[in-house]
Design a protein around this motif. Structure first.
Motif, short mmCIF file in Angstrom:
data_model
loop_
_atom_site.label_atom_id
_atom_site.label_comp_id
_atom_site.label_asym_id
_atom_site.label_seq_id
_atom_site.Cartn_x
_atom_site.Cartn_y
_atom_site.Cartn_z
N THR A 1 14.93 10.64 -18.50
CA THR A 1 13.61 10.03 -18.43
C THR A 1 12.83 10.73 -17.33
O THR A 1 13.41 11.30 -16.40
N LYS A 2 11.52 10.67 -17.42
CA LYS A 2 10.70 11.32 -16.39
C LYS A 2 10.91 10.67 -15.03
O LYS A 2 10.78 11.32 -14.00
N GLY A 3 11.26 9.40 -15.01
CA GLY A 3 11.50 8.70 -13.75
C GLY A 3 12.74 9.19 -13.02
O GLY A 3 12.92 8.91 -11.84
N ALA A 4 13.61 9.93 -13.71
CA ALA A 4 14.83 10.45 -13.09
C ALA A 4 14.58 11.71 -12.27
O ALA A 4 15.47 12.16 -11.57
N ILE A 5 13.38 12.25 -12.34
CA ILE A 5 13.06 13.46 -11.58
C ILE A 5 12.61 13.05 -10.18
O ILE A 5 11.61 12.36 -10.02
N ALA A 6 13.36 13.47 -9.18
CA ALA A 6 13.03 13.11 -7.80
C ALA A 6 12.06 14.11 -7.18
O ALA A 6 11.20 13.72 -6.39
N ALA A 7 12.20 15.40 -7.51
CA ALA A 7 11.35 16.40 -6.89
C ALA A 7 11.25 17.63 -7.78
O ALA A 7 12.20 17.99 -8.46
N GLN B 1 2.20 9.25 -6.26
CA GLN B 1 2.73 10.59 -6.07
C GLN B 1 3.78 10.92 -7.14
O GLN B 1 3.80 12.03 -7.68
N ALA B 2 4.65 9.98 -7.46
CA ALA B 2 5.67 10.19 -8.49
C ALA B 2 5.02 10.39 -9.85
O ALA B 2 5.43 11.26 -10.63
N ALA B 3 4.00 9.60 -10.15
CA ALA B 3 3.32 9.74 -11.43
C ALA B 3 2.61 11.09 -11.55
O ALA B 3 2.66 11.73 -12.61
N THR C 1 2.73 16.67 -13.94
CA THR C 1 2.58 18.11 -13.80
C THR C 1 3.85 18.88 -14.15
O THR C 1 3.90 20.09 -13.92
N LEU C 2 4.88 18.21 -14.66
CA LEU C 2 6.11 18.91 -15.05
C LEU C 2 5.80 19.92 -16.15
O LEU C 2 5.11 19.60 -17.11
N ARG D 1 0.83 -1.20 0.00
CA ARG D 1 0.00 0.00 0.00
C ARG D 1 0.87 1.26 0.00
O ARG D 1 0.62 2.20 -0.76
N SER D 2 1.90 1.31 0.85
CA SER D 2 2.77 2.49 0.88
C SER D 2 3.56 2.63 -0.42
O SER D 2 3.78 3.74 -0.90
#
Length: 131
Positions: A72-78, A27-29, A34-35, A19-20
């Motif tokens: 890649t979009k997955g490389a964006i942490a924050a 949240q990451a998606a 929203t980038l 679940r977590s």
């Protein structure tokens, strides 16, 4: 009854872990969706950059003036707030009220340190005058 608890406890723990993990993925998606160009971001490697363009699977980041790299979009942490990004990249501005007051207190309390021999002679003269 004890056997039932031993079986249920690991199942509940596994459920909570999944679940977590699912919440973090959502949240990451949503963050990646929203980038927008112009936003300041931090990558998973700890690099700060500004978003120049957003494509389907990749993001173009300006890592230095005139230097654009594809991630890649997955490389964006924050995604950072504009003021936070500016403070990190350009340094935090010093409050105008705090700095001069601190310097004035130091100037009144003590003399600057000098390692010259002339300073030693002056110090010994002032010490003998005070006695």
């Amino acid at each position: 009854m004890a056997n039932l608890i031993i079986l249920i406890l690991p199942i509940v723990a596994i459920f909570l872990m999944f679940r977590s993990q699912k919440k973090r993925q959502q949240q990451a998606a949503s963050m990646q969706a929203t980038l927008q160009p112009g936003a300041g971001v931090r990558t998973i490697g700890g690099m700060y950059a500004q978003v120049k363009a957003v494509n389907d699977e990749t993001v173009e980041l300006e890592i230095a003036p005139g230097v654009v790299a594809h991630y890649t979009k997955g490389a964006i942490a924050a995604v950072l707030e504009p003021l936070e990004y500016d403070a990190i990249i350009n340094g935090r501005p010093v409050e105008a009220d705090e700095e001069p007051a601190a310097e004035a207190e130091v100037a009144q309390d003590e003399k600057p340190l000098s390692l010259s021999k002339d300073a030693e002679a002056d110090a010994s003269e002032t010490a003998s005058e005070t006695k």
